[in-house]
Design a protein around this motif. Structure first.
Motif, PDB file in Angstrom:
ATOM      1  N   SER A  22       1.762  11.382  -4.619  1.00  0.00           N
ATOM      2  CA  SER A  22       1.084  10.285  -4.157  1.00  0.00           C
ATOM      3  C   SER A  22       1.795   8.796  -4.092  1.00  0.00           C
ATOM      4  CB  SER A  22      -0.261   9.997  -5.163  1.00  0.00           C
ATOM      5  OG  SER A  22      -1.240  11.034  -4.915  1.00  0.00           O
ATOM      6  N   TYR A  23       1.809   8.143  -2.805  1.00  0.00           N
ATOM      7  CA  TYR A  23       2.564   6.921  -2.797  1.00  0.00           C
ATOM      8  C   TYR A  23       1.516   5.756  -2.640  1.00  0.00           C
ATOM      9  CZ  TYR A  23       1.931   7.300   2.289  1.00  0.00           C
ATOM     10  OH  TYR A  23       1.449   7.501   3.425  1.00  0.00           O
ATOM     11  N   GLY A  24       0.144   6.352  -2.504  1.00  0.00           N
ATOM     12  CA  GLY A  24      -0.781   5.427  -2.606  1.00  0.00           C
ATOM     13  C   GLY A  24      -2.384   5.842  -2.762  1.00  0.00           C
ATOM     14  N   THR A  25      -3.470   5.093  -2.627  1.00  0.00           N
ATOM     15  CA  THR A  25      -4.462   5.757  -3.250  1.00  0.00           C
ATOM     16  C   THR A  25      -5.625   6.486  -2.205  1.00  0.00           C
ATOM     17  OG1 THR A  25      -5.553   3.528  -2.365  1.00  0.00           O
ATOM     18  CG2 THR A  25      -4.690   3.659  -4.505  1.00  0.00           C
ATOM     19  N   ASN A  29      -2.022   9.640   1.644  1.00  0.00           N
ATOM     20  CA  ASN A  29      -0.839   9.107   1.150  1.00  0.00           C
ATOM     21  C   ASN A  29      -0.095  10.086   0.278  1.00  0.00           C
ATOM     22  OD1 ASN A  29      -2.808   5.819   0.572  1.00  0.00           O
ATOM     23  ND2 ASN A  29      -1.500   6.846   2.741  1.00  0.00           N
ATOM     24  N   ASP A  82       0.531   2.735   6.412  1.00  0.00           N
ATOM     25  CA  ASP A  82       1.075   3.888   5.369  1.00  0.00           C
ATOM     26  C   ASP A  82       2.615   4.112   5.370  1.00  0.00           C
ATOM     27  OD1 ASP A  82      -1.533   4.251   4.648  1.00  0.00           O
ATOM     28  OD2 ASP A  82      -2.015   5.829   6.192  1.00  0.00           O
ATOM     29  N   LYS A  85       3.914   1.431   3.340  1.00  0.00           N
ATOM     30  CA  LYS A  85       3.711   1.731   1.986  1.00  0.00           C
ATOM     31  C   LYS A  85       4.624   2.570   1.248  1.00  0.00           C
ATOM     32  CE  LYS A  85      -0.899   1.868   1.326  1.00  0.00           C
ATOM     33  NZ  LYS A  85      -1.986   2.354   1.198  1.00  0.00           N
ATOM     34  N   TRP A  89       7.054   2.185  -1.806  1.00  0.00           N
ATOM     35  CA  TRP A  89       7.187   3.168  -2.802  1.00  0.00           C
ATOM     36  C   TRP A  89       8.074   3.935  -3.258  1.00  0.00           C
ATOM     37  CZ3 TRP A  89       7.867   8.474  -3.614  1.00  0.00           C
ATOM     38  CH2 TRP A  89       7.398   8.640  -5.204  1.00  0.00           C
TER      39      TRP A  89
END
Length: 287
Positions: A22-25, A29, A82, A85, A89
């Motif tokens: 996971s690189y986000g919520t 992602n 994304d 992001k 990350w």
């Protein structure tokens, strides 16, 4: 794809994978990391899939890039936010995967080419990349985003592409040249949207040239034999290593002869062992 992955599975590349990280919520992602089993610090290439696909369909591409010595990072996304992001990350977590955070490039196809190109040309702080490959994704609307601060680009398009007008890549290339950005354009005659793959040797050579020049030529890829032998050596005592090594050599068909404890002087310590060959050749020696 299956043939390509099988080809690399039969090599001795020490490639490790971290999948669905996971690189986000958001549920979308997710990123896959294809990295090396050594301690070298390497440039990385993030790959961005086209519409209707996902990152799992780019493992063949990831294996190609890792075979050059890069870290590869296929990513899932909804839009440019994304992708930015994910780049941020990857830089923040670079040490976990042997990535040089200052040398990251992007590769995108179709929608992924359009989205990653836009992000490369207009990044937020921490989302900057050093080079971009846009495959069948150049658009005329992207021309207005081009400034002299854009990173070097490779634009690949197909003359008979009915999905994305090749004129977009042609116009982007002209604008890059006008503002002084390094840009190369490849237009494959008579080819359709996804037919760049019919020119793999030429296509990959162009990608490699761009990334090596602007991300830096990476160290040679880690090899399983090297990693395993190094780990075995570090774990073994000197006597165990000697026994393993002598056993390994004894199993070959080398005609090696030995003369042990030969005196080369009058002192008891003056002893030498000679490992020589069972032929009449005159050879250099290493003491």
């Amino acid at each position: 794809k299956e043939q390509f992955v099988e080809q690399f599975s039969e090599t001795n590349l020490a490639i490790k994978t971290a999948l669905d990280v996971s690189y986000g919520t958001e549920s979308v992602n997710k990123i896959d990391i294809y990295y090396h089993g050594d301690k070298a610090k390497r440039p990385a290439i993030m790959t961005v899939h086209g519409s209707g696909g996902d990152k799992s369909r780019q493992d063949w591409l990831a294996y190609e890039f890792t075979s050059w010595g890069y870290v590869a990072a296929p990513v899932n996304y909804k839009g440019g936010g994304d992708v930015g992001k994910a780049i941020k990350w990857l830089k923040a977590n670079a040490a976990d995967y042997g990535v040089d955070p200052d040398n990251i490039g992007v590769w995108g196809f179709s929608k992924g080419g359009r989205v990653s190109a836009a992000k490369a040309m207009n990044p937020k702080k921490g989302e900057e990349v050093k080079a971009a490959v846009c495959v069948s994704g150049g658009t005329r609307s992207a021309v207005k985003l081009i400034t002299a601060s854009a990173p070097p680009f490779l634009l690949v398009t197909a003359e008979a592409d009915k999905n994305v007008n090749p004129q977009g890549s042609i116009d982007m290339h002209a604008k890059f040249k006008k503002v002084g950005v390094n840009s190369e354009l490849i237009l494959y005659p008579g080819r359709k949207h996804n037919e760049y793959k019919r020119h793999k040797p030429h296509f990959f050579a162009a990608c490699k040239k761009l990334y090596n020049k602007y991300l830096g030529t990476p160290p040679a890829p880690a090899l399983l034999e090297t990693v395993e032998e190094e780990e075995e050596f570090m774990d073994a005592s000197e006597e165990e290593f000697k026994e393993q090594f002598v056993e390994q050599v004894s199993e070959t068909n080398s005609a090696i002869k030995t003369a042990l404890d030969v005196s080369y002087g009058t002192e008891s310590v003056n002893k030498i062992d000679i490992y020589y060959h069972g032929d009449k050749a005159k050879r250099p020696a290493i003491m």
